[in-house]
Write a protein that holds these residues in place. Structure first.
Motif, short mmCIF file in Angstrom:
data_model
loop_
_atom_site.label_atom_id
_atom_site.label_comp_id
_atom_site.label_asym_id
_atom_site.label_seq_id
_atom_site.Cartn_x
_atom_site.Cartn_y
_atom_site.Cartn_z
N SER A 157 0.83 -1.21 0.00
CA SER A 157 0.00 0.00 0.00
C SER A 157 0.86 1.26 0.00
O SER A 157 0.65 2.18 -0.80
N SER A 217 -9.26 6.29 14.72
CA SER A 217 -8.22 5.76 13.85
C SER A 217 -7.05 6.74 13.80
O SER A 217 -7.24 7.96 13.86
N SER A 264 -2.94 1.60 8.93
CA SER A 264 -3.84 0.66 9.59
C SER A 264 -3.31 -0.77 9.52
O SER A 264 -3.46 -1.55 10.47
N ALA A 265 -2.65 -1.13 8.42
CA ALA A 265 -2.07 -2.47 8.31
C ALA A 265 -0.93 -2.66 9.31
O ALA A 265 -0.74 -3.75 9.84
N GLN A 298 -6.64 9.06 2.87
CA GLN A 298 -6.18 7.74 2.43
C GLN A 298 -4.79 7.79 1.83
O GLN A 298 -4.08 6.79 1.80
N MET A 307 -8.24 -2.50 0.01
CA MET A 307 -8.22 -1.53 1.11
C MET A 307 -7.15 -0.48 0.82
O MET A 307 -6.12 -0.42 1.50
N SER A 361 -4.20 1.83 3.12
CA SER A 361 -4.25 1.11 4.39
C SER A 361 -2.87 0.94 5.03
O SER A 361 -2.68 0.06 5.86
#
Length: 403
Positions: free
Chosen positions: A100, A401, A335-336, A252, A329, A332
């Motif tokens: 990502s 988040s 978040s990953a 994002q 996704m 990400s």
């Protein structure tokens, strides 16, 4: 002897420093720089303690070559299965994060040349580049990794030297209080910035099991990334301001926005390309190391041939799942890394505590005991549980988040 200790120290540092640097300014801006440094110090302490516990278990089982062997010796097949599952989850999560992040960095570099490609295309290109290197062989990966790591550090120090005079110290002061929820939510991502534990058995063997030497390697080797992280966070936030970085963290494309903002701030020719190259090398060193480790492990588990077709089958097993995760996704990266923290806690906290508990209970010969006794073991487990709970709370929406 000294060269072995220094080499082990640099091995720990090199294994830690990488793609996590791209997430740290985003996270520390959300927590506030002061709290970000305090929380990162806490995660560094947890990580170092876990590394020393693994070293204690390895020294008690000198016949084992790796953590898997130590698990088999002390915890049996069930323990090995738990470690295997945690390792697979960790590797796949990290690979998804690096795909990502790499895709967004590649997209940004291409966009400067007027080339605009969809995310799934750049993600596939990144995967193909890594796949070719890994399939070619360990030696090629080793050379590529060393070159990129040296270039990454050189670019990092150059970028810091250019930006440091531009730091506005007013940006480093806390303008508002951060909620406790944000502080807790940041723990998983901060923890993954110190993931070197698979290298601990190698370090212990390399220094012939001498406690004073592997202590120096593990503590000093992990303290070096901590120091570099702190300087990097201060420079980025001091130049861009907390408000600006927080705004990027909600996107994002947070990594791309951050790199572009840093590149555009310095009035130097092609500085934005250097920032992009630094980000690419940081992701590349991390991605190659993790992909090669997962590739070798899967080849062993599934008994794939070492010939070309067998290696192609293994690389598909290695990279297809994280590629699909990254495509479905997008954006990400941070978040990953949070998901990876769950597996890392199991591998670097819960399992080492269980191993050391068994070693001490059996009174195995030549014991080396990490200081702190049972209270320290219990505290490590409590903090580890907190990191995992924080990640699940972020996923379920009970905590905000951080990327």
């Amino acid at each position: 002897m000294k060269s072995q200790t220094l080499g082990s120290c640099l091995l720990v540092a090199g294994t830690s420093i990488g793609a996590g640097m791209l997430a740290l300014p985003l996270v520390s801006a959300l927590t506030g720089l002061g709290w970000g440094i305090v929380l990162m110090f806490l995660m560094w302490g947890l990580s170092t303690y876990g590394g020393l516990l693994i070293a204690e278990a390895c020294r008690a089982c000198p016949e084992a070559d790796n953590l898997h062997g130590v698990m088999g010796r002390l915890m049996g097949p069930v323990g090995q299965v738990v470690a295997v599952l945690a390792m697979l989850f960790l590797y796949y999560s990290l690979c998804a994060a690096y795909i990502s992040g790499g895709a967004t960095v590649l997209s940004s570099l291409l966009a400067r040349e007027g080339i605009h490609l969809p995310f799934r295309t750049t993600a596939t290109v990144v995967v193909l580049l890594v796949a070719v290197l890994v399939v070619t062989g360990t030696r090629v990966v080793d050379v590529a990794n060393r070159v990129m790591f040296v270039l990454m550090l050189a670019l990092l120090f150059y970028i810091i030297s250019v930006l440091l005079p531009m730091v506005n110290f007013d940006h480093l002061t806390l303008a508002e209080e951060r909620s406790a929820g944000v502080l807790v939510a940041a723990l998983p991502v901060l923890y993954t910035s110190f993931g070197y534990h698979c290298a601990v058995p190698t370090v212990v063997q390399y220094v012939k099991g001498a406690p004073h030497r592997f202590r120096y390697a593990l503590i000093g080797g992990s303290a070096l990334p901590f120091s570099i992280y702190v300087i990097w966070m201060i420079v980025v936030i001091g130049v861009l301001s907390t408000t600006a970085v927080v705004a990027m963290a909600g996107s994002q494309e947070s990594v791309t926005l951050l790199m572009d903002a840093i590149g555009n701030h310095a009035q130097k020719t092609s500085f934005d390309y250097l920032i992009g190259a630094f980000a690419g090398f940081a992701l590349g060193t991390s991605f190659l190391g993790v992909a090669l480790g997962l590739f070798d492990y899967l080849a062993d588990v599934f008994g794939r041939s070492s010939h070309l077709w067998g290696r192609i089958e293994t690389i598909v097993l290695t990279l297809l799942i994280p590629l699909l995760a990254a495509i479905f996704m997008p954006g990400s990266f941070v978040s990953a890394l949070g998901y990876a923290a769950v597996a890392l806690v199991v591998l670097a906290v819960f399992i080492p505590v269980a191993l050391v508990w068994k070693v001490r209970k059996l009174h195995m010969p030549e014991p080396y005991q990490v200081a702190g006794g049972v209270p320290a073991l219990a505290l490590a487990v409590v903090i580890g549980v907190l990191v995992i709970v924080a990640q699940f709370a972020v996923v379920t929406g009970h905590l905000p988040s951080v990327g």
